[in-house]
Design an enzyme around this catalytic site. Structure first.
Site, PDB file in Angstrom:
ATOM      1  N   ARG A  95       0.859  -1.187   0.000  1.00  0.00           N
ATOM      2  CA  ARG A  95       0.000   0.000   0.000  1.00  0.00           C
ATOM      3  C   ARG A  95       0.893   1.232   0.000  1.00  0.00           C
ATOM      4  O   ARG A  95       1.851   1.312   0.770  1.00  0.00           O
ATOM      5  CB  ARG A  95      -0.921   0.029   1.220  1.00  0.00           C
ATOM      6  CG  ARG A  95      -1.986  -1.057   1.247  1.00  0.00           C
ATOM      7  CD  ARG A  95      -3.023  -0.880   0.143  1.00  0.00           C
ATOM      8  NE  ARG A  95      -4.054  -1.908   0.183  1.00  0.00           N
ATOM      9  CZ  ARG A  95      -3.970  -3.078  -0.434  1.00  0.00           C
ATOM     10  NH1 ARG A  95      -2.879  -3.382  -1.133  1.00  0.00           N
ATOM     11  NH2 ARG A  95      -4.964  -3.947  -0.357  1.00  0.00           N
ATOM     12  N   GLU A 147      -5.489   6.185  -7.058  1.00  0.00           N
ATOM     13  CA  GLU A 147      -5.596   5.196  -8.123  1.00  0.00           C
ATOM     14  C   GLU A 147      -6.963   5.322  -8.796  1.00  0.00           C
ATOM     15  O   GLU A 147      -7.977   5.483  -8.106  1.00  0.00           O
ATOM     16  CB  GLU A 147      -5.417   3.780  -7.561  1.00  0.00           C
ATOM     17  CG  GLU A 147      -4.024   3.538  -6.988  1.00  0.00           C
ATOM     18  CD  GLU A 147      -3.819   2.115  -6.495  1.00  0.00           C
ATOM     19  OE1 GLU A 147      -4.741   1.291  -6.630  1.00  0.00           O
ATOM     20  OE2 GLU A 147      -2.727   1.814  -5.982  1.00  0.00           O
ATOM     21  N   HIS A 174      -1.161  -1.331 -10.228  1.00  0.00           N
ATOM     22  CA  HIS A 174      -1.745  -2.156  -9.172  1.00  0.00           C
ATOM     23  C   HIS A 174      -2.172  -3.521  -9.711  1.00  0.00           C
ATOM     24  O   HIS A 174      -3.345  -3.889  -9.709  1.00  0.00           O
ATOM     25  CB  HIS A 174      -2.932  -1.451  -8.505  1.00  0.00           C
ATOM     26  CG  HIS A 174      -3.163  -1.939  -7.098  1.00  0.00           C
ATOM     27  ND1 HIS A 174      -3.774  -1.176  -6.133  1.00  0.00           N
ATOM     28  CD2 HIS A 174      -2.865  -3.131  -6.491  1.00  0.00           C
ATOM     29  CE1 HIS A 174      -3.847  -1.857  -4.990  1.00  0.00           C
ATOM     30  NE2 HIS A 174      -3.303  -3.055  -5.191  1.00  0.00           N
TER      31      HIS A 174
END
Length: 333
Positions: free
Chosen positions: A242, A271, A290
């Site tokens: 993260r 994001e 991601h």
């Protein structure tokens, strides 16, 4: 029942084998995210259930309170701070948690380490432009890659993913150095790795440092500017966990100052990452969108649990409810 599946960027969910679990219901798959409260309310108001892909959309009290038809949030994997569980419980909305696997994120971590150390992406991109064995046409950045054997792999967090990454490092002949809780360091030593004598030593000794921590109040911003400043100018900082584990703006400033010398990142505070992000303009940063869990086997696992939980819930037999207290507040009608 009316089901919404959010944020399926690649429109991949309908192609999964497990989609057959719900294809007899009224299902809408949304491929584009929206962030505004009004837009989300307008989008989701008709639905009895929503299926969330990890933390791509947050469900706070303001949003939940404006969704009177919502009965269930079916989460792929575990809930990780993106849902206001207390608000959902008070509003009579059930939350079902699923399951995941450490394999895909661990493999992606290793792929990023390999690609960054050997500079595979810029070599490949320049080859397509007709340039042979060139990382950059800007000479200060036209550097050689490095092998992993004999170098120090520092791992902060020795859970399921951290253990797999440590095993990969050992197989590649790296000196594996682990920091974390007392239990984590003891487990690492039992597996034949070194426990770092201190947090400072973890950052100072690392040739490659990778984070494998859960994001919680206690870990938010846990990596500080001082930590990063201890890294070697040749070191690689890797984050597939993260972005919020690192203090705000600390990594960008550290990279500009040259310690560490580079980063491989799969997670970002915002994001999807904006195209004008400064990280995308740094030649010593390898960034991916991601992808840690974005892989076919992982999707089948995540969504098979999420869909089965959804079916079981409306059949009155779901065993994966995170907030069983919701029942006391279920809205009539």
């Amino acid at each position: 029942m009316k089901i919404a599946i959010l944020d399926d960027y690649q429109d991949a969910v309908r192609e999964l084998e497990c989609f057959s679990l719900i294809d007899s219901h009224d299902v809408k798959v949304f491929n584009h995210s929206t962030r505004g409260l009004g837009q989300l309310v307008a989008r989701l108001a008709p639905y009895d259930a929503v299926v969330l892909i990890r933390e791509r959309t947050s469900f706070n009290r303001a949003l939940l309170s404006k969704l009177p038809n919502l009965k269930l949030i079916s989460q792929t994997g575990k809930v990780s701070g993106h849902i206001d569980v207390a608000a959902a419980t008070e509003l009579g909305i059930a939350i079902a948690e699923g399951a995941g696997s450490p394999t895909a994120p661990a493999e992606l971590t290793w792929a990023l380490i390999m690609a960054a150390q050997r500079k595979i992406v810029p070599y490949a991109m320049n080859l397509k432009e007709g340039t042979w064995q060139t990382v950059s046409t800007n000479q200060p950045f036209n550097t050689l890659g490095t092998v992993l054997k004999g170098r120090t792999l520092a791992i902060w967090g020795y859970g399921k993913i951290g253990k797999l990454v440590a095993g990969y490092g050992k197989a590649f002949g790296m000196d594996v150095l682990v920091w974390g809780s007392d239990a984590s360091r003891a487990a690492a030593e039992a597996d034949g790795h070194r426990a770092a004598p201190s947090r400072e030593a973890l950052f100072e000794e690392a040739d490659v440092l990778t984070l494998h921590l859960r994001l919680a109040d206690a870990t938010r911003g846990i990596v500080t500017a001082d930590d990063l400043a201890r890294m070697k100018p040749t070191a690689l900082f890797v984050n597939t966990s993260r972005a919020e584990l690192v203090a705000a703006d600390a990594l960008e400033a550290a990279l500009r100052s040259g310690r560490p010398g580079g980063a491989a990142l799969d997670v970002f505070e915002n994001e999807p990452l904006p195209a004008d992000s400064v990280l995308l303009r740094m030649p010593y940063v390898l960034a991916t969108p991601h992808l840690g869990y974005v892989e076919k086997d992982s999707y089948e696992l995540y969504f098979s649990h999420a869909f089965q939980n959804l079916v079981d819930f409306f059949d009155g037999k779901c065993q994966a409810i995170l907030n069983p207290e919701y029942r006391a507040n279920v809205r009539n009608g």
